[in-house]
Design an enzyme around this catalytic site. Structure first.
Site, mmCIF file in Angstrom:
data_model
loop_
_atom_site.group_PDB
_atom_site.id
_atom_site.type_symbol
_atom_site.label_atom_id
_atom_site.label_comp_id
_atom_site.label_asym_id
_atom_site.label_seq_id
_atom_site.Cartn_x
_atom_site.Cartn_y
_atom_site.Cartn_z
ATOM 1 N N SER A 122 -43.751 -57.528 44.598
ATOM 2 C CA SER A 122 -44.141 -58.424 45.686
ATOM 3 C C SER A 122 -42.887 -58.959 46.391
ATOM 4 O O SER A 122 -42.092 -58.159 46.888
ATOM 5 C CB SER A 122 -45.048 -59.529 45.136
ATOM 6 O OG SER A 122 -45.761 -60.166 46.166
ATOM 7 N N ASP A 190 -54.563 -53.335 48.248
ATOM 8 C CA ASP A 190 -53.721 -54.501 47.934
ATOM 9 C C ASP A 190 -53.479 -55.288 49.222
ATOM 10 O O ASP A 190 -52.965 -54.761 50.207
ATOM 11 C CB ASP A 190 -52.390 -54.021 47.339
ATOM 12 C CG ASP A 190 -51.451 -55.152 46.933
ATOM 13 O OD1 ASP A 190 -51.557 -56.271 47.472
ATOM 14 O OD2 ASP A 190 -50.568 -54.907 46.082
ATOM 15 N N HIS A 203 -53.658 -56.674 43.977
ATOM 16 C CA HIS A 203 -52.253 -57.083 43.891
ATOM 17 C C HIS A 203 -51.879 -57.545 42.483
ATOM 18 O O HIS A 203 -50.695 -57.631 42.156
ATOM 19 C CB HIS A 203 -51.977 -58.195 44.907
ATOM 20 C CG HIS A 203 -50.520 -58.477 45.100
ATOM 21 N ND1 HIS A 203 -49.643 -57.542 45.613
ATOM 22 C CD2 HIS A 203 -49.772 -59.587 44.840
ATOM 23 C CE1 HIS A 203 -48.427 -58.058 45.668
ATOM 24 N NE2 HIS A 203 -48.473 -59.296 45.197
#
Length: 221
Positions: A122, A190, A203
């Site tokens: 991320s 995602d 995610h």
């Protein structure tokens, strides 16, 4: 290993912040203390996601490093958690970018034979990409490049593993010198990395990719 219900809630809340950055949530995570790494054969350098708990990150870093270490035979390894806020502060990704480069540069000087595996999840994927010279400016929790791994050290980066990379949302990714050494995993739908994605749960799913990522990285050592 059994995970208690309160810990599970903390995990979900912490990583949920990363998935909901575009919605303007706020999350500040404590920066983990990091000790200097010895001169092992391989240093696995991990930038965790926004608000992600765990030393390296419970969703990606911890399971990926464990999977890598299990696959190494006759090879020593250490892991390093990039020392940065991993928050949605505008300065957080730039701090991570600089900290990652400083660590790898110092290790490369101190340990001439050490190689590196870079891992980012991320916001941490933005940190890794920036350190490779790929600007994440314009992406969720992104920033301009503030430091890059020196050219002399680049061949010692054996593999790059990025998960839920926000730059993918913009149709971009890691190119150039590192492209062939990069595994970029974006779960279908995602919300953070898939241009058509809207799923927060997607995610949070990357622990299941630890084996695949470790296999890719160890094959390139």
């Amino acid at each position: 290993m059994h995970v208690s219900r309160p810990r599970t809630r903390r995990l979900f809340f912490g990583v949920f912040a990363a998935a909901m950055l575009a919605a303007g949530g706020t999350m500040i995570a404590a920066t983990p203390a990091v000790a200097a790494a010895p001169c092992t054969d391989v240093d696995v350098v991990v930038a965790r996601g926004t608000g992600e708990p765990g030393r390296l990150g419970l969703i990606v870093g911890d399971p990926v490093y464990s999977a890598i270490d299990r696959r190494l035979t006759g090879t020593t390894s250490t892991s390093h958690a990039v020392d940065y806020p991993a928050s949605i502060s505008p300065t957080s990704p730039a701090q991570g970018n600089r900290a990652l480069v400083e660590h790898v540069t110092a290790q490369a000087q101190a340990c001439p034979d050490q190689r590196f595996i870079l891992v980012g999840y991320s916001q941490g994927a933005n940190v890794v990409g920036n350190a490779l010279g790929i600007s994440s400016q314009g992406a969720a929790v992104g920033s301009p490049v503030v430091a890059t791994i020196p050219a002399a050290v680049q061949p010692r980066v054996a593999a790059v593993l990025v998960f839920g990379y926000p730059l993918r949302k913009l149709g971009r990714g890691i190119t150039g010198e590192y492209a062939a050494r990069t595994l970029d995993i974006c779960a279908n739908r995602d919300v953070v990395c898939d241009p058509l994605g809207a799923s927060t749960l997607a995610h949070l799913s990357y622990s299941g990719d630890a084996t695949r990522a470790a296999t890719f990285a160890v094959a390139r050592l």
